[in-house]
Design a protein around this motif. Structure first.
Motif, PDB file in Angstrom:
ATOM      1  N   THR A 129      -7.352  -3.344 -16.070  1.00 32.10           N
ATOM      2  CA  THR A 129      -7.745  -2.235 -15.220  1.00 32.10           C
ATOM      3  C   THR A 129      -7.344  -1.446 -14.130  1.00 32.10           C
ATOM      4  OG1 THR A 129      -8.751  -4.289 -13.061  1.00 32.10           O
ATOM      5  CG2 THR A 129      -9.663  -3.858 -15.955  1.00 32.10           C
ATOM      6  N   MET A 130      -6.058  -1.402 -13.940  1.00 28.81           N
ATOM      7  CA  MET A 130      -5.547  -0.363 -13.749  1.00 28.81           C
ATOM      8  C   MET A 130      -5.711   0.227 -13.178  1.00 28.81           C
ATOM      9  SD  MET A 130      -2.311   0.026 -11.610  1.00 28.81           S
ATOM     10  CE  MET A 130      -1.258  -2.227 -12.714  1.00 28.81           C
ATOM     11  N   LEU A 131      -6.668   1.191 -12.419  1.00 30.34           N
ATOM     12  CA  LEU A 131      -6.973   2.945 -11.089  1.00 30.34           C
ATOM     13  C   LEU A 131      -5.678   3.576 -11.775  1.00 30.34           C
ATOM     14  CD1 LEU A 131      -8.061   1.633  -8.762  1.00 30.34           C
ATOM     15  CD2 LEU A 131      -9.174   1.369 -10.496  1.00 30.34           C
ATOM     16  N   ALA A 132      -6.164   5.067 -11.904  1.00 33.72           N
ATOM     17  CA  ALA A 132      -5.267   6.342 -11.916  1.00 33.72           C
ATOM     18  C   ALA A 132      -4.032   5.486 -10.409  1.00 33.72           C
ATOM     19  CB  ALA A 132      -6.079   7.020 -11.674  1.00 33.72           C
ATOM     20  N   LYS A 133      -3.148   6.265 -10.725  1.00 40.17           N
ATOM     21  CA  LYS A 133      -2.120   5.934  -9.747  1.00 40.17           C
ATOM     22  C   LYS A 133      -1.863   6.981  -8.930  1.00 40.17           C
ATOM     23  CE  LYS A 133       2.356   8.421 -11.373  1.00 40.17           C
ATOM     24  NZ  LYS A 133       3.434   7.867 -12.140  1.00 40.17           N
ATOM     25  N   PRO A 134      -1.811   6.498  -7.178  1.00 37.09           N
ATOM     26  CA  PRO A 134      -1.712   7.848  -6.038  1.00 37.09           C
ATOM     27  C   PRO A 134      -0.265   8.961  -6.724  1.00 37.09           C
ATOM     28  CG  PRO A 134      -1.435   5.677  -5.630  1.00 37.09           C
ATOM     29  CD  PRO A 134      -1.414   5.231  -6.985  1.00 37.09           C
ATOM     30  N   PHE A 135      -1.001   9.816  -6.116  1.00 34.15           N
ATOM     31  CA  PHE A 135       0.101  11.360  -6.624  1.00 34.15           C
ATOM     32  C   PHE A 135       1.159  10.910  -7.089  1.00 34.15           C
ATOM     33  CE2 PHE A 135       0.746  14.139  -3.943  1.00 34.15           C
ATOM     34  CZ  PHE A 135      -0.582  13.658  -2.626  1.00 34.15           C
ATOM     35  N   GLN A 136       1.451  10.350  -5.198  1.00 34.47           N
ATOM     36  CA  GLN A 136       2.941  10.692  -5.104  1.00 34.47           C
ATOM     37  C   GLN A 136       3.920   9.317  -5.865  1.00 34.47           C
ATOM     38  OE1 GLN A 136       5.130  12.504  -3.176  1.00 34.47           O
ATOM     39  NE2 GLN A 136       3.053  13.975  -2.269  1.00 34.47           N
ATOM     40  N   LEU A 137       2.905   8.408  -5.992  1.00 34.54           N
ATOM     41  CA  LEU A 137       4.504   7.461  -7.311  1.00 34.54           C
ATOM     42  C   LEU A 137       4.849   7.623  -7.761  1.00 34.54           C
ATOM     43  CD1 LEU A 137       4.178   4.117  -6.326  1.00 34.54           C
ATOM     44  CD2 LEU A 137       2.316   3.669  -6.864  1.00 34.54           C
ATOM     45  N   PRO A 138       5.881   7.082  -7.796  1.00 33.14           N
ATOM     46  CA  PRO A 138       7.069   7.333  -9.502  1.00 33.14           C
ATOM     47  C   PRO A 138       6.447   6.665  -9.839  1.00 33.14           C
ATOM     48  CG  PRO A 138       8.419   6.667  -7.426  1.00 33.14           C
ATOM     49  CD  PRO A 138       6.844   6.818  -6.674  1.00 33.14           C
ATOM     50  N   THR A 139       6.462   5.308  -9.310  1.00 31.11           N
ATOM     51  CA  THR A 139       5.939   3.819 -11.129  1.00 31.11           C
ATOM     52  C   THR A 139       4.471   3.825 -11.934  1.00 31.11           C
ATOM     53  OG1 THR A 139       5.352   3.002  -9.670  1.00 31.11           O
ATOM     54  CG2 THR A 139       7.833   2.963  -9.765  1.00 31.11           C
ATOM     55  N   THR A 140       5.229   3.476 -12.494  1.00 35.21           N
ATOM     56  CA  THR A 140       3.445   2.645 -13.495  1.00 35.21           C
ATOM     57  C   THR A 140       2.770   2.742 -13.102  1.00 35.21           C
ATOM     58  OG1 THR A 140       4.445   4.060 -15.427  1.00 35.21           O
ATOM     59  CG2 THR A 140       2.547   3.319 -15.738  1.00 35.21           C
ATOM     60  N   HIS A 141       2.748   1.306 -12.390  1.00 33.61           N
ATOM     61  CA  HIS A 141       2.277  -0.147 -12.019  1.00 33.61           C
ATOM     62  C   HIS A 141       2.506  -0.451 -10.508  1.00 33.61           C
ATOM     63  CE1 HIS A 141       1.068   0.053 -15.784  1.00 33.61           C
ATOM     64  NE2 HIS A 141       2.318  -0.418 -16.440  1.00 33.61           N
ATOM     65  N   TRP A 142       1.338  -0.954  -9.809  1.00 30.83           N
ATOM     66  CA  TRP A 142       1.783  -1.320  -8.102  1.00 30.83           C
ATOM     67  C   TRP A 142       0.356  -1.669  -8.246  1.00 30.83           C
ATOM     68  CZ3 TRP A 142      -2.351   2.409  -9.616  1.00 30.83           C
ATOM     69  CH2 TRP A 142      -3.344   2.708  -9.166  1.00 30.83           C
ATOM     70  N   ILE A 143       0.977  -2.951  -6.836  1.00 30.90           N
ATOM     71  CA  ILE A 143      -0.152  -4.016  -6.420  1.00 30.90           C
ATOM     72  C   ILE A 143      -0.849  -3.695  -5.212  1.00 30.90           C
ATOM     73  CG2 ILE A 143      -0.007  -6.471  -5.616  1.00 30.90           C
ATOM     74  CD1 ILE A 143       2.819  -7.183  -7.009  1.00 30.90           C
ATOM     75  N   PHE A 144      -0.638  -2.953  -4.466  1.00 30.72           N
ATOM     76  CA  PHE A 144      -0.860  -2.451  -3.541  1.00 30.72           C
ATOM     77  C   PHE A 144      -0.789  -0.340  -2.739  1.00 30.72           C
ATOM     78  CE2 PHE A 144      -1.143  -7.013  -1.706  1.00 30.72           C
ATOM     79  CZ  PHE A 144      -1.973  -7.324  -1.950  1.00 30.72           C
ATOM     80  N   ALA A 145      -1.690  -0.118  -2.607  1.00 34.73           N
ATOM     81  CA  ALA A 145      -1.702   1.244  -2.118  1.00 34.73           C
ATOM     82  C   ALA A 145      -2.399   1.513  -1.558  1.00 34.73           C
ATOM     83  CB  ALA A 145      -2.102   2.359  -3.417  1.00 34.73           C
ATOM     84  N   ALA A 146      -1.669   1.717  -0.101  1.00 33.45           N
ATOM     85  CA  ALA A 146      -1.888   2.160   1.473  1.00 33.45           C
ATOM     86  C   ALA A 146      -2.286   3.449   1.869  1.00 33.45           C
ATOM     87  CB  ALA A 146      -1.659   0.939   2.590  1.00 33.45           C
ATOM     88  N   VAL A 147      -3.285   3.908   2.183  1.00 29.86           N
ATOM     89  CA  VAL A 147      -3.473   5.150   1.983  1.00 29.86           C
ATOM     90  C   VAL A 147      -4.582   5.646   3.464  1.00 29.86           C
ATOM     91  CG1 VAL A 147      -2.742   5.516  -0.140  1.00 29.86           C
ATOM     92  CG2 VAL A 147      -5.364   5.320   0.551  1.00 29.86           C
ATOM     93  N   SER A 148      -3.595   6.820   3.996  1.00 29.08           N
ATOM     94  CA  SER A 148      -4.682   6.912   5.208  1.00 29.08           C
ATOM     95  C   SER A 148      -5.305   8.789   5.194  1.00 29.08           C
ATOM     96  CB  SER A 148      -3.673   6.443   6.559  1.00 29.08           C
ATOM     97  OG  SER A 148      -4.217   6.877   7.503  1.00 29.08           O
ATOM     98  N   PRO A 149      -5.705   8.523   4.754  1.00 32.17           N
ATOM     99  CA  PRO A 149      -6.117  10.124   4.907  1.00 32.17           C
ATOM    100  C   PRO A 149      -6.852  10.319   6.475  1.00 32.17           C
ATOM    101  CG  PRO A 149      -7.382   9.598   3.756  1.00 32.17           C
ATOM    102  CD  PRO A 149      -6.275   8.531   3.424  1.00 32.17           C
ATOM    103  N   THR A 150      -7.521   9.648   7.120  1.00 33.45           N
ATOM    104  CA  THR A 150      -8.139   9.120   8.053  1.00 33.45           C
ATOM    105  C   THR A 150      -9.097   8.111   7.771  1.00 33.45           C
ATOM    106  OG1 THR A 150      -8.966   9.573   9.910  1.00 33.45           O
ATOM    107  CG2 THR A 150      -9.679  10.930   7.922  1.00 33.45           C
ATOM    108  N   PRO A 151      -9.082   7.392   8.756  1.00 38.47           N
ATOM    109  CA  PRO A 151      -8.240   6.774  10.071  1.00 38.47           C
ATOM    110  C   PRO A 151      -7.127   6.251   9.055  1.00 38.47           C
ATOM    111  CG  PRO A 151     -10.350   4.272   9.745  1.00 38.47           C
ATOM    112  CD  PRO A 151     -10.680   6.133   8.395  1.00 38.47           C
ATOM    113  N   ALA A 152      -6.325   5.313   9.881  1.00 34.86           N
ATOM    114  CA  ALA A 152      -5.404   4.868  10.426  1.00 34.86           C
ATOM    115  C   ALA A 152      -5.726   3.450   9.422  1.00 34.86           C
ATOM    116  CB  ALA A 152      -4.804   4.930  11.305  1.00 34.86           C
ATOM    117  N   PHE A 153      -4.410   3.118   8.734  1.00 35.86           N
ATOM    118  CA  PHE A 153      -5.158   1.566   7.715  1.00 35.86           C
ATOM    119  C   PHE A 153      -3.600   0.662   9.072  1.00 35.86           C
ATOM    120  CE2 PHE A 153      -1.802   3.641   5.537  1.00 35.86           C
ATOM    121  CZ  PHE A 153      -0.215   2.827   5.222  1.00 35.86           C
ATOM    122  N   GLY A 154      -4.000  -0.653   8.687  1.00 33.64           N
ATOM    123  CA  GLY A 154      -3.531  -1.452   8.706  1.00 33.64           C
ATOM    124  C   GLY A 154      -3.391  -2.591   7.633  1.00 33.64           C
ATOM    125  N   LEU A 155      -1.903  -3.402   7.664  1.00 36.51           N
ATOM    126  CA  LEU A 155      -1.802  -4.034   6.212  1.00 36.51           C
ATOM    127  C   LEU A 155      -1.187  -4.602   6.700  1.00 36.51           C
ATOM    128  CD1 LEU A 155      -2.827  -5.253   3.734  1.00 36.51           C
ATOM    129  CD2 LEU A 155      -1.637  -3.192   2.946  1.00 36.51           C
TER     130      LEU A 155
END
Length: 227
Positions: A129-155
């Motif tokens: 059930t892989m989601l569409a990847k974040p546009f900056q990500l160079p790989t096909t797959h990922w486990i976590f994508a932590a993104v912050s347009p706003t507000p800040a994330f903390g992981l």
């Protein structure tokens, strides 16, 4: 006689009014008992996940009411507990997950037993059930994508193994293009990622970082084995 009738009528009227109020109360009390009482988290929240004995219909608030999937716990953190710190505890097992993180204070870690030992927990991409990847990500797959347009994330990730190896299809990791954790902060809002005592293996990128003017990444006591 007229006076006694008047007193009788007043007494009967009072009794009728009393009975009417009792009837109203009898009808209202069950309704109020059945009405859900809203709850609001005001402090840190703990959620528990058990891949073998959990159920995503549980609330995840105790080990006995554990959820079955990490994704369900993350969904709860983003939904019900978006404004408070959340810790997700994973019992021993392998968990498929590929998900976006935008919580301001989320910790995901292996469950610690009463003896002080951590359960062996492996995370691998949810290839089905892989989601569409974040546009900056160079790989096909990922486990976590932590993104912050706003507000800040903390992981914070603690005592976890992140790998391309899907235990249900052991050969799937061969040649897999995988990033374990992708972090992106577009507006310099002060996001942060911490990995502590984690193992990242069979990946193309362990942690891929972009747009990082005010993005802090701490890697503590962790090991990385890239392809």
């Amino acid at each position: 006689m007229k006076s006694s009738h008047t007193e009788f009528d007043k007494e009967a009227l009072m009794k009728n009014r009393l009975l009417a109020w009792l009837l109203i109360l009898t009808l209202l009390i069950p309704l109020s008992a059945m009405s859900p009482v809203p709850t609001f988290a005001v402090g840190p929240v703990s959620l528990y996940v058990n891949a073998e004995g959990g159920d995503d219909s549980n609330d995840g608030s105790t080990p006995d009411a554990a959820l079955a999937t990490l994704q369900a716990a993350i969904d709860k953190a983003h939904g019900d507990y978006a404004s408070v710190p959340v810790s997700i505890y994973l019992t021993q097992g392998a968990y498929p997950v590929s998900t976006m993180i935008h919580h301001s204070s989320l910790t995901i870690e292996a469950y610690q037993t009463t003896e002080g030992l951590y359960d062996a927990v492996a995370l691998y991409p949810d290839y089905e059930t892989m989601l569409a990847k974040p546009f900056q990500l160079p790989t096909t797959h990922w486990i976590f994508a932590a993104v912050s347009p706003t507000p800040a994330f903390g992981l914070t990730l603690n005592h976890l193994t992140m790998t391309a190896d899907d235990p249900t299809t052991p050969d799937i990791e061969a040649g897999t293009s995988l990033t374990a954790v992708y972090v992106y902060d577009a507006d310099g809002s002060g996001s942060h990622l911490t990995t502590e005592s984690c193992t990242i293996d069979h990946v193309t990128f362990g942690i891929y970082q972009s747009y990082s003017d005010r993005l802090t990444v701490n890697i503590l006591n962790s090991t990385l084995e890239a392809l």
